[in-house]
Every structure is written in C-alpha cells, then in structure tokens.
Write an enzyme that holds these catalytic residues in place. Structure first.
Site, PDB file in Angstrom:
ATOM      1  N   ARG A  27      64.579  15.075  37.182  1.00 25.07           N
ATOM      2  CA  ARG A  27      64.376  16.508  36.901  1.00 25.07           C
ATOM      3  C   ARG A  27      65.343  17.004  35.823  1.00 25.07           C
ATOM      4  NH1 ARG A  27      61.030  14.647  39.100  1.00 25.07           N
ATOM      5  NH2 ARG A  27      60.063  15.077  41.107  1.00 25.07           N
TER       6      ARG A  27
ATOM      7  N   SER B 168      59.107  23.125  44.530  1.00 21.25           N
ATOM      8  CA  SER B 168      60.367  22.666  45.128  1.00 21.25           C
ATOM      9  C   SER B 168      61.517  23.570  44.688  1.00 21.25           C
ATOM     10  CB  SER B 168      60.669  21.232  44.695  1.00 21.25           C
ATOM     11  OG  SER B 168      59.682  20.363  45.203  1.00 21.25           O
TER      12      SER B 168
ATOM     13  N   GLU C  59      66.151  23.447  41.681  1.00 22.19           N
ATOM     14  CA  GLU C  59      65.138  22.910  40.772  1.00 22.19           C
ATOM     15  C   GLU C  59      64.449  24.068  40.040  1.00 22.19           C
ATOM     16  OE1 GLU C  59      61.128  20.174  41.058  1.00 22.19           O
ATOM     17  OE2 GLU C  59      62.924  19.468  42.075  1.00 22.19           O
TER      18      GLU C  59
END
Length: 290
Positions: free
Chosen positions: A167, A215, A285
């Site tokens: 990520r 998320s 995130e």
C-alpha cells in the site's frame, strides 16, 4: 493560470464512497498535462494543498468548506490497447476506472487483473496507493507510470524504477499520476467466471451494501487489522451514525447521515485501543483531508 474547467461549491460527500464531508470551494477538471502543471503551480503560489480526486474509495473529507486545489480525474478517461510479444498492454489515463479495465479483461479474456477486479478504484489512485486485494497488487502488472512531480515536471518511469511497497508508492509524497501502462496476457482460463466467483467471495466478506471507505487501516506485519480491531471489541462498534462494520471490523460504514467528527473519533479510538492492548501502531490506509 490558463482556462481550466471547474465546478464550484461542490458537495464533497458525493466525491467519496463513504458519503461524508462538507463542501469544496472549487474542483478543477483538467484535460491535459499542462492543465495539471498549472494547477500544481497554482497550489504552490497560493500555498493551498493539492488534492487529486479519483473514485474516492479510500479518502474521507472533514465537514465545513475546504478551499484547496481539488483536482478531479473525471476528464482523464482515455485508454488504448497495444498487443506485443503475446501480451496486451493497456495505456490508461488516471481517471480510467477499474470497471472499464474489467470490461476489457472479460472481453479479451486477459489474465492478471482478476483479483483486483472488485476494487472501486481508478488507475491514478490505485497506482498511488499500490491498491491490492487477495494477495495481488497493481504493481504486479504495472509496466510504466507517467507522473507529474510537485515541481510540475513530467516523468516517465519504468516499473523497475518505481519502489512500490505494501500500500505504498513513491507517488504518495505529492504530485499527480497522469497515466499508467498495465500488462496482461491472453488466458486459457475462463476469466469472466473467475472474476464472478471472486466478486461473490468479496461480497460475502465485505460490507458492500453500505457507504464505506474500504479498509481503514493497513495490515500490520503481526496480524490483520480486522482481526486486531475485532479482538479489541470494535467490530460493529458505533459512534453516532458511523460504525466499524459487523461484517468486517476494518471497514468503516456510514449508517445514514454520518458525520466526519464521528468517523474521526472512531479512528482515534481504534488506534488508541489497539495500541494499548497489543503495542501495535495502526497505520491508516484511508487518506483523511481536513
């Protein structure tokens, strides 16, 4: 600054999938590299944050009026296909949605995108966050990225020049991902059927029936964030009209009329509780713009 189309007094809750946020004073709709260079320059001169906007699936906005340089990818949706050495290369501008890619993947039975197919993203945002799901991430199929840096310089970067992580990408520090090339191959498998099964699986595990920002936290190395949040008693935990989902503890959902203040309190509570219980620092995130 040259003439660039813009919308004024825009409802930010329409620009993110969790449907929370105040108003944007202006949202710009660039069509060319030069438009974006001009907006970056404007951002620097006026000392206002430069905020690219894609599908809004991992961004949340505060309430009130935000006078930033919001840059929509709505008019950056051109793409073309190139066949070379047994591969299909999709050259896509930042605003091309994953839905569009999925339709091409099904049409030509292409392999390599199936596990990304359910992510509600566009190419630009997906490259910036190195979007992924079920062990697959977009950096696996990227071959090139066109990026305009924070000084307004255009870079054409090959995959091996880009340091992607979980990520993470070098593009998170600013600037604008203008386009990317992804490489897929023709498959002998039944790709539409694989995608269908994958989406059914995704629907079972994630609260896709409610406005959500996906998320909330990245998975720490120790344990998945959803597991930690559930063990910390936060699955289904609600403040006002925002909650951690009953279905998946790492997904924030808007139960109707949710406010940014409630969402922020939940995030801070989760960080504090998981920190105290497990000595693990959760890393967001989602991107919070306030």
């Amino acid at each position: 600054m040259g003439w660039i189309d813009k919308e004024e007094n825009v409802d930010l809750s329409r620009l993110c999938t969790i449907k929370i946020g105040g108003k944007a004073k202006s949202v710009y709709l660039p069509e060319t590299v030069d438009d974006i260079k001009n907006l970056i320059s404007e951002s620097r001169e006026r000392e206002k944050p430069f905020v690219p906007l894609g599908t809004g699936s991992n961004i949340v906005f505060s309430d009130g009026v935000l006078d930033y340089i919001f840059v929509s990818t709505k008019k950056l949706k051109k793409y073309r296909l190139e066949e070379k050495d047994g591969y299909i290369y999709i050259h896509a501008q930042a605003g091309v949605s994953f839905k569009t890619i999925v339709s091409l993947v099904k049409k030509y039975n292409l392999e390599g995108f199936e596990y990304l197919s359910g992510i509600p993203a566009s190419i630009g945002g997906a490259v910036v966050m190195n979007a992924g799901a079920f062990g697959s991430q977009i950096s696996d199929i990227i071959r090139q990225v066109e990026w305009i840096d924070g000084e307004g310089r255009l870079h054409q970067l090959k995959r091996e020049e880009i340091d992607f992580g979980y990520r993470k990408s070098p593009f998170q520090g600013g600037g604008f991902v203008y386009s990317a090339v992804i490489r897929l191959k023709k498959s002998r498998k039944d790709i539409p059927q694989i995608i269908k099964s994958h989406l059914e699986e995704r629907n079972k595990k994630q609260p896709l029936d409610k406005p959500t920002s996906g998320s909330t936290f990245k998975n720490p190395p120790e344990k998945p964030a959803g597991y930690l949040l559930e063990k910390a008693g936060l699955k289904g935990y609600r403040i006002g009209n925002v909650a951690f989902s009953e279905k998946h503890a790492n997904f924030l959902v808007n139960l109707g009329g949710g406010r940014f203040k409630e969402l922020k309190e939940l995030i801070e509570l989760a960080e504090r509780r998981v920190g105290e219980l497990y000595q693990i620092k959760l890393e967001k995130e989602i991107k919070v713009v306030e």
